[in-house]
Design a protein around this motif. Structure first.
Motif, PDB file in Angstrom:
ATOM      1  N   GLU A  18      10.404  10.941  -4.658  1.00  0.00           N
ATOM      2  CA  GLU A  18      10.792  12.242  -4.121  1.00  0.00           C
ATOM      3  C   GLU A  18      10.648  13.324  -5.190  1.00  0.00           C
ATOM      4  OE1 GLU A  18      14.096  11.040  -0.715  1.00  0.00           O
ATOM      5  OE2 GLU A  18      14.734  11.321  -2.790  1.00  0.00           O
ATOM      6  N   ARG A  28      19.233  16.587   1.138  1.00  0.00           N
ATOM      7  CA  ARG A  28      17.864  16.363   0.697  1.00  0.00           C
ATOM      8  C   ARG A  28      17.286  17.649   0.141  1.00  0.00           C
ATOM      9  NH1 ARG A  28      15.956  13.324   6.270  1.00  0.00           N
ATOM     10  NH2 ARG A  28      17.276  11.461   6.052  1.00  0.00           N
ATOM     11  N   GLU A  57       9.879  10.130   5.250  1.00  0.00           N
ATOM     12  CA  GLU A  57      10.710   9.394   6.208  1.00  0.00           C
ATOM     13  C   GLU A  57      10.414   7.894   6.125  1.00  0.00           C
ATOM     14  OE1 GLU A  57      10.230  10.929  10.113  1.00  0.00           O
ATOM     15  OE2 GLU A  57      11.148  12.878   9.671  1.00  0.00           O
ATOM     16  N   VAL A  58       9.140   7.545   5.971  1.00  0.00           N
ATOM     17  CA  VAL A  58       8.761   6.134   5.834  1.00  0.00           C
ATOM     18  C   VAL A  58       9.387   5.558   4.568  1.00  0.00           C
ATOM     19  CG1 VAL A  58       6.840   4.558   5.445  1.00  0.00           C
ATOM     20  CG2 VAL A  58       6.631   6.365   7.156  1.00  0.00           C
ATOM     21  N   ALA A  81       6.236  15.093   5.140  1.00  0.00           N
ATOM     22  CA  ALA A  81       7.554  14.841   5.718  1.00  0.00           C
ATOM     23  C   ALA A  81       7.619  13.451   6.338  1.00  0.00           C
ATOM     24  CB  ALA A  81       7.884  15.911   6.755  1.00  0.00           C
ATOM     25  N   GLU A  82       6.562  13.070   7.056  1.00  0.00           N
ATOM     26  CA  GLU A  82       6.551  11.750   7.682  1.00  0.00           C
ATOM     27  C   GLU A  82       6.486  10.649   6.628  1.00  0.00           C
ATOM     28  OE1 GLU A  82       3.452  11.505  10.536  1.00  0.00           O
ATOM     29  OE2 GLU A  82       4.307  13.018  11.881  1.00  0.00           O
ATOM     30  N   PRO A 115       1.672   7.802   8.651  1.00  0.00           N
ATOM     31  CA  PRO A 115       2.184   9.149   8.375  1.00  0.00           C
ATOM     32  C   PRO A 115       1.035  10.137   8.183  1.00  0.00           C
ATOM     33  CG  PRO A 115       2.516   7.686   6.480  1.00  0.00           C
ATOM     34  CD  PRO A 115       2.107   6.831   7.626  1.00  0.00           C
ATOM     35  N   GLU A 144      16.238   2.130   3.054  1.00  0.00           N
ATOM     36  CA  GLU A 144      17.341   1.638   3.882  1.00  0.00           C
ATOM     37  C   GLU A 144      17.191   0.154   4.200  1.00  0.00           C
ATOM     38  OE1 GLU A 144      17.340   4.177   7.257  1.00  0.00           O
ATOM     39  OE2 GLU A 144      18.113   5.934   6.158  1.00  0.00           O
ATOM     40  N   GLN A 202      12.065   6.661   2.957  1.00  0.00           N
ATOM     41  CA  GLN A 202      13.514   6.576   3.114  1.00  0.00           C
ATOM     42  C   GLN A 202      13.904   5.393   3.993  1.00  0.00           C
ATOM     43  OE1 GLN A 202      14.146  10.523   4.544  1.00  0.00           O
ATOM     44  NE2 GLN A 202      14.045  11.436   2.498  1.00  0.00           N
ATOM     45  N   ASP A 203      13.083   5.112   5.012  1.00  0.00           N
ATOM     46  CA  ASP A 203      13.331   3.942   5.852  1.00  0.00           C
ATOM     47  C   ASP A 203      13.141   2.659   5.043  1.00  0.00           C
ATOM     48  OD1 ASP A 203      13.652   2.627   8.554  1.00  0.00           O
ATOM     49  OD2 ASP A 203      11.639   1.928   8.036  1.00  0.00           O
TER      50      ASP A 203
END
Length: 295
Positions: free
Chosen positions: A60, A256, A40-41, A36-37, A32, A47, A43-44
């Motif tokens: 966050e 978000r 995303e990492v 933002a990236e 990243p 998941e 959040q992945d």
């Protein structure tokens, strides 16, 4: 068989063998490069159950603290509970007992003239001592600009062992107040204790006007019916009971921080959210909505 150099076996055991697929993935997947990236990492990772929702929420929250300023979360001047020490103590002591705060800004005659901070525990001396001068009990007040970043403010709070600051506008007038608890709640979520009240009127707070006029900071769990009554709007509660649910329905996903959506002439911006739900919204009516109300 050739002997391995000393420590080689230990180093091999310490580093697990990676498959060819894992090594190829590491080569073609860039690290990243921005916030933002990175989010995303993370959040992945959530998941895929590598980190839980609470951990993701706090990470966050740390990012949010660096993005927000004092003006974004302060208690507005109109909502401040202060004491006027120019009046007899008997006149404002009932308010101290009712609100049950641990600290109060002490003013002299008018709200802009904050002369110190009074700790509620110091008022115990009022009942124990025959001579009691409330001015002698005041602690120095800390004043900060509206633009001060929360991460810097939190560092100052910790360094100076201070728990409350008075927020002033560009003209030196009192705009509101902020506490260390307010800042920490941006990271860990709402901190409730035995003195917190979950009253409906606390759900919607008027804050400083923006470019489009009046703005409000609203808890996402505020019921749509209450919001309609207080802001004279006409949102349907057929698909959702709360504002947070309504915003999530319009976005089609969990909101978000930073998300913004315009619904029937009203803009909803997400101020605080975690991986599971939105917590706080910034609400303002757009000019078209004011024109519709006037007609």
């Amino acid at each position: 068989m050739q002997d391995l150099p000393p420590g080689s076996a230990k180093s091999l055991d310490a580093k697990p063998h990676r498959s060819l697929f894992e090594r190829l993935t590491a080569l073609i997947s860039p690290e990243p490069e921005n916030r933002a990236e990175l989010l995303e990492v993370l959040q992945d990772a959530h998941e895929r159950n590598l980190i839980d929702a609470d951990a993701l929420s706090m990470i966050e929250g740390v990012f949010q603290v660096s993005d927000l300023a004092a003006r974004d979360i302060m208690v507005p001047r109109s909502q401040m509970d202060s004491i006027d020490i120019s009046k007899p103590i008997e006149t404002w002591m009932p308010d101290v007992l009712t609100t049950a705060h641990s600290r109060f800004p002490a003013v002299e005659g008018e709200r802009d003239k904050v002369i110190g901070i009074l700790l509620a525990k110091d008022l115990l001396r009022y009942y124990a001592e025959e001579s009691f001068d409330v001015r002698d009990m005041l602690r120095p007040a800390v004043f900060i600009p509206e633009s001060k970043r929360l991460n810097v403010l939190l560092r100052d709070f910790r360094a100076n062992r201070n728990h409350m600051a008075i927020v002033v506008d560009e003209y030196g007038g009192v705009a509101g107040l902020i506490t260390i608890e307010d800042v920490l709640e941006q990271i860990v979520g709402d901190i409730e204790d035995e003195y917190d009240f979950d009253e409906a009127e606390d759900n919607i707070l008027s804050i400083k006007d923006g470019a489009n006029g009046a703005r409000w900071r609203v808890k996402a769990l505020t019921e749509i019916t209450q919001f309609n009554e207080e802001l004279d709007t006409h949102f349907s509660d057929h698909d959702a009971d709360t504002l947070g649910g309504m915003v999530a329905n319009h976005l089609g996903r969990v909101p978000r921080k930073g998300d913004s959506v315009d619904i029937d002439g009203v803009r909803f911006e997400v101020l605080r959210a975690d991986a599971r739900q939105v917590h706080v919204l910034l609400v303002e009516k757009l000019p078209s909505a004011f024109a519709a109300d006037a007609s």
